[in-house]
Each structure stands twice: as C-alpha cells, then as structure tokens.
Scaffold this active site. Structure first.
Site, PDB file in Angstrom:
ATOM      1  N   ASP A  79     -13.249   6.624   6.552  1.00 47.48           N
ATOM      2  CA  ASP A  79     -11.883   6.093   6.644  1.00 47.48           C
ATOM      3  C   ASP A  79     -11.202   6.317   5.297  1.00 47.48           C
ATOM      4  OD1 ASP A  79      -9.592   4.537   6.739  1.00 47.48           O
ATOM      5  OD2 ASP A  79     -10.552   2.810   7.678  1.00 47.48           O
ATOM      6  N   LYS A 114       0.108   4.130   4.635  1.00 49.14           N
ATOM      7  CA  LYS A 114      -0.064   3.731   3.235  1.00 49.14           C
ATOM      8  C   LYS A 114       0.609   4.754   2.327  1.00 49.14           C
ATOM      9  CE  LYS A 114      -3.323   0.530   4.796  1.00 49.14           C
ATOM     10  NZ  LYS A 114      -4.641   0.229   5.349  1.00 49.14           N
ATOM     11  N   HIS A 121     -13.534  -2.202   6.507  1.00 52.13           N
ATOM     12  CA  HIS A 121     -12.330  -2.850   7.042  1.00 52.13           C
ATOM     13  C   HIS A 121     -12.561  -3.440   8.431  1.00 52.13           C
ATOM     14  CE1 HIS A 121      -8.098  -2.732   8.654  1.00 52.13           C
ATOM     15  NE2 HIS A 121      -7.830  -3.096   7.411  1.00 52.13           N
ATOM     16  N   SER A 126     -10.750  -1.140   0.648  1.00 53.30           N
ATOM     17  CA  SER A 126      -9.389  -1.668   0.667  1.00 53.30           C
ATOM     18  C   SER A 126      -9.189  -2.914  -0.184  1.00 53.30           C
ATOM     19  CB  SER A 126      -8.960  -1.964   2.106  1.00 53.30           C
ATOM     20  OG  SER A 126      -9.784  -2.950   2.681  1.00 53.30           O
ATOM     21  N   HIS A 162      -7.045   4.490   2.068  1.00 54.67           N
ATOM     22  CA  HIS A 162      -6.520   4.256   0.717  1.00 54.67           C
ATOM     23  C   HIS A 162      -6.738   5.431  -0.228  1.00 54.67           C
ATOM     24  CE1 HIS A 162      -5.556   0.095   1.630  1.00 54.67           C
ATOM     25  NE2 HIS A 162      -6.658   0.117   2.357  1.00 54.67           N
ATOM     26  N   ASN A 171       0.826  -1.213   0.000  1.00 51.83           N
ATOM     27  CA  ASN A 171       0.000   0.000   0.000  1.00 51.83           C
ATOM     28  C   ASN A 171       0.864   1.269   0.000  1.00 51.83           C
ATOM     29  OD1 ASN A 171      -2.336  -1.618   0.234  1.00 51.83           O
ATOM     30  ND2 ASN A 171      -2.032  -1.742   2.443  1.00 51.83           N
ATOM     31  N   GLU A 207     -15.700   3.595   4.136  1.00 55.77           N
ATOM     32  CA  GLU A 207     -14.376   3.923   3.623  1.00 55.77           C
ATOM     33  C   GLU A 207     -14.576   4.830   2.412  1.00 55.77           C
ATOM     34  OE1 GLU A 207     -12.003   0.337   3.045  1.00 55.77           O
ATOM     35  OE2 GLU A 207     -12.853  -0.487   4.868  1.00 55.77           O
TER      36      GLU A 207
HETATM   37  C1  LIG Z   1      -4.950  -0.487   6.589  1.00 54.07           C
HETATM   38  C2  LIG Z   1      -6.289  -0.012   6.997  1.00 54.07           C
HETATM   39  C3  LIG Z   1      -6.552   0.396   8.306  1.00 54.07           C
HETATM   40  C4  LIG Z   1      -5.546   0.208   9.404  1.00 54.07           C
HETATM   41  O1  LIG Z   1      -4.472   1.064   9.297  1.00 54.07           O
HETATM   42  P1  LIG Z   1      -3.056   0.619   9.899  1.00 54.07           P
HETATM   43  O2  LIG Z   1      -2.313   1.863  10.024  1.00 54.07           O
HETATM   44  O3  LIG Z   1      -2.472  -0.340   8.923  1.00 54.07           O
HETATM   45  O4  LIG Z   1      -3.341  -0.033  11.223  1.00 54.07           O
HETATM   46  C5  LIG Z   1      -7.784   0.936   8.589  1.00 54.07           C
HETATM   47  N1  LIG Z   1      -8.742   1.038   7.639  1.00 54.07           N
HETATM   48  C6  LIG Z   1      -8.526   0.625   6.381  1.00 54.07           C
HETATM   49  C7  LIG Z   1      -9.607   0.779   5.373  1.00 54.07           C
HETATM   50  C8  LIG Z   1      -7.304   0.074   6.023  1.00 54.07           C
HETATM   51  O5  LIG Z   1      -7.118  -0.375   4.781  1.00 54.07           O
END
Ligand SMILES: *Cc1c(COP(=O)(O)O)cnc(C)c1O
Length: 406
Positions: free
Chosen positions: A212, A246, A137, A187, A215, A51, A183
């Site tokens: 969220d 990411k 997620h 993801s 990405h 990522n 989101e």
């Molecule tokens: C990766 C991810 C997380 C968690 O983030 P980290 O910093 O890896 O713990 C939360 N939400 C989504 C949608 C993700 O893809």
C-alpha cells in the site's frame, strides 16, 4: 443488560464512555479549501494535519480539469462500470496509472479503502493466509478480516517474525495461497518498510506481496512513482495499491499489476463490482494529477517537500526524540490520550492545526500528535510551529517512549 433500552440511550452511554477516556472525536468545519492555511470559526490556522503533501487539493489546474470533465461527462457515473459502461476518464486514468507505475494494467476504485478491502477479499479466502504488519492501516486489516483467510500479524517491520509466520503458513496451509501485506510508508508512524527484504522473504516462501503506497506514491521514487519502484522490486510486487487522495490531491483508490490481476479484480472485487464508479470529475482530476506528477514542476515540489521534512525534523527534534523524518509524517508520541488531546488543543489555541491520534487508530498508550508537512508550507510556517513546540516543552518520558519502539 441491554434488553428494552432504546438505541438512543445505549449510544449516549457509549459516547459517555468515549468522553471519559478522552477518545471521543468530533468534526470541525472548515470554511476554506485544504491548504497550508485553513479558516476555522473565522480564524486562520496553520494546517499540519492533511495528507495533501504536494498542495494539490485546491490546485487550479486540477480544478480546471475537473470543470472540463464536468462539462463533458456530467457529475455521475450511473452505476458500476460493469453495468452501465466505463466512461472515458476511467479508462484514461487507468492507462496513465499503469504507464506511470510500469505495470501491465491498473484498476481504480472509489476510495483507497475500497481498493484495499476489495482487493484482499478477491485474492484470498478460506483455506488461504494473509500476513500483515502490525501497523497496517484499518482498510488492510478489514480486507483481511472480511476475506475469511487465516490472519497472521507480525510486529512492525520485524522480518524474522514475518519469516516465522510464512513458515507457519506453509506448514498449516500447504495448499493455500499466502498474501503478505505491508505499507510502504506507515500512515501513523511515518517510517518505511524494508521492501527489498520483504520481497526476498515472500519469494523464498512462494507467497505474494501487496504494498500500500498511500503515503509514498507521488512523493518518492523516479517520477514520484513510489517506493516499490525506488527499491527496484516492481516486477516482484504482485499488487501495488494506493490512493489518489493524498499526494495526488483528489480521491479514489487504485491497484496496479498484471492484466490478469486487473481482470480478476474487476470480476471478483466486491467493492468494485457492487459500487458505483467514481465520478468522471474525480477520475479526470486524477488523470491530470498523474500526468502532472511526472513533470518538472512536481520534481521541484518534491524537492521542496524534502527540505520542509528536514526543517520540521530539526525544529521538532525536542519533541520527537530526534526522530528522522523518513516521510512527510512525523509522529510526536505523547502516550496518554488525554495528554495528546490537551496538547492538540493548546496548539489550536496558538493557531496550529495538529491532530491528536488516539486509540483505536494507534495502540493504547501510543497516543500522539501526528504532524504532516507539505511542499507548500513556507519555511516560516514550519519555524512558527517549531517555536510553538519549544514553548510547550517536551512530553515527559514514560509509556510514550516505549510506544515509539513498538
Ligand atoms: C488513507 C489510507 C488508505 C485509504 O485511502 P482513501 O483513499 O483515503 O480511502 C489506505 N491505506 C492507507 C495506508 C492510508 O493511509
């Protein structure tokens, strides 16, 4: 049935169950930094699994920022910031995040996972309702479950079903708080949420919205500040969450929003209160990344990323069913877990790292290759992957095709 059995024997049997369903996962150790090429078992592999969308994970200016912070602040934070004090890099990072996102305030957590779990649990509880997209997620689902609020899940991006849940929430919990969670870019599917429409719905029902941007942050919107901003709804999204792990190349979760939100979270988000603060080293790297990402070099990389997304979209069209690349994530739906694993291994033998994603990360029957592209893949690398896909031929239709339409 388990009485008297040792833990070891119990686990061995359960691991065998995973084996026989092609669901067992193992670690592979790389002897190189993350990047478009990685070294595994002495072999050079083209990496389409990470990522690290802008190629920052091993970027020299970030490494330098980390080294400087290491010299000035050491490696540890000592305790929770409430207990032993907040170090300068923590506050500076939060100031920069708030400015970037255009919010009053920001709060950082050790991981995005912690930010999700901590925030949802602090905002809602028994007598309240959380409404989530089906493809949210695990961190968001875990946060909702742990919160004790009633949970409602709507089929992926189906707004009329979200609306029905909001009506239900208002009928059954007239006094309750209602939090919608989605989101911005999903993801494992790489598609986007209709943020403006979700905002309109939640406003109509007096609910709140948490988005969220794991990405999408750093990749889309003005100065890379995300899709909430690109959709023009920053002022209506109460909780903008994301991660620095990411596109920003480091680690650590964040929440951006009002001063009151941040003040409440730092009092009540258990993942913040009861966890040692992020190392000053990663916070300083986060700060450097947030500054860099708003500059011209980052814009150039985002342009390159978009070109690479289009190149992958065209090159993998035979395998993806012509799916449009709405993000740096392109899922190639296979269907069965064993066939997805076999496809991933075949690619590995040809020198490509493309992970098979299986249940429980995605639904049963929805196993897939998850291809991620970064700004620092060269066009030639993407063409090589496309050639490898052509050599494999399309995955046959069946469950996989259905899984795509959710
Ligand atoms: C990766 C991810 C997380 C968690 O983030 P980290 O910093 O890896 O713990 C939360 N939400 C989504 C949608 C993700 O893809």
């Amino acid at each position: 049935m388990n009485v008297g059995r040792t833990l070891e024997a119990d686990l061995r049997q359960r691991l065998q169950g995973l084996d026989s369903a092609s669901l067992r996962r193992v670690l592979r150790e790389l002897d190189s930094p993350q990047g478009p090429e990685v070294i595994w078992n002495g072999r050079r592999l083209l990496n389409f699994s990470s990522n690290d969308y802008l190629g920052l994970a091993a970027e020299p200016f970030l490494v330098e920022a980390g080294k400087e912070a290491l010299d000035r602040f050491g490696c540890g934070s000592g305790a929770s910031r409430l207990v032993c004090g907040s170090l300068t890099p923590h506050g500076e990072l939060e100031g920069a995040l708030g400015e970037w996102k255009g919010t009053e305030a920001a709060l950082v957590f050790s991981t995005g996972y912690a930010a999700a779990v901590g925030t949802i649990g602090a905002l809602v509880g028994e007598g309240d309702v959380v409404v989530l997209d089906k493809l949210c997620h695990a961190s968001l689902i875990d946060g909702a479950r742990l919160s004790g609020a009633a949970m409602r899940v709507y089929p992926h991006n189906q707004l009329h079903r979200l609306e029905a849940h909001l009506e239900w929430a208002r009928r059954h919990f007239p006094e309750g708080r209602v939090l919608v969670v989605t989101e911005a870019v999903f993801s494992m599917d790489g598609d986007r949420a209709p943020l403006a429409e979700i905002v309109a719905l939640k406003e109509r029902f007096g609910a709140w919205l948490m988005v969220d941007e794991a990405h999408s942050t750093g990749l889309f919107g003005p100065g890379g500040c995300g899709l909430v901003s690109a959709a023009g709804v920053s002022a209506q999204v109460e909780v903008q969450m994301g991660t620095l792990s990411k596109a920003l190349g480091g680690s650590g979760g964040y929440v951006c929003g009002s001063r009151a939100l941040v003040d409440w979270l730092l009092n009540r988000a258990r993942a913040f209160v009861y966890s040692t603060a992020p190392s000053p080293v990663v916070s300083a790297m986060g700060l450097a990344a947030v500054h860099w990402i708003q500059g011209n070099a980052a814009s150039a990389r985002r342009r390159q990323l978009r070109e690479n997304m289009e190149r992958l979209e065209a090159g993998a069209a035979g395998m993806s069913g012509g799916r449009k690349a709405e993000s740096a994530i392109l899922p190639l739906i296979v269907g069965d877990a064993d066939r997805a694993v076999a496809a991933s291994l075949r690619l590995l033998e040809s020198g490509f790292w493309v992970p098979a994603i299986r249940y429980p990360t995605v639904p049963k029957g929805g196993a897939r290759l998850r291809v991620t592209v970064s700004a620092v893949h060269s066009p030639a690398m993407i063409d090589q992957l496309a050639e490898a896909f052509s050599a494999m031929g399309p995955f046959s239709e069946g469950e996989g095709g259905q899984a795509l339409s959710h």
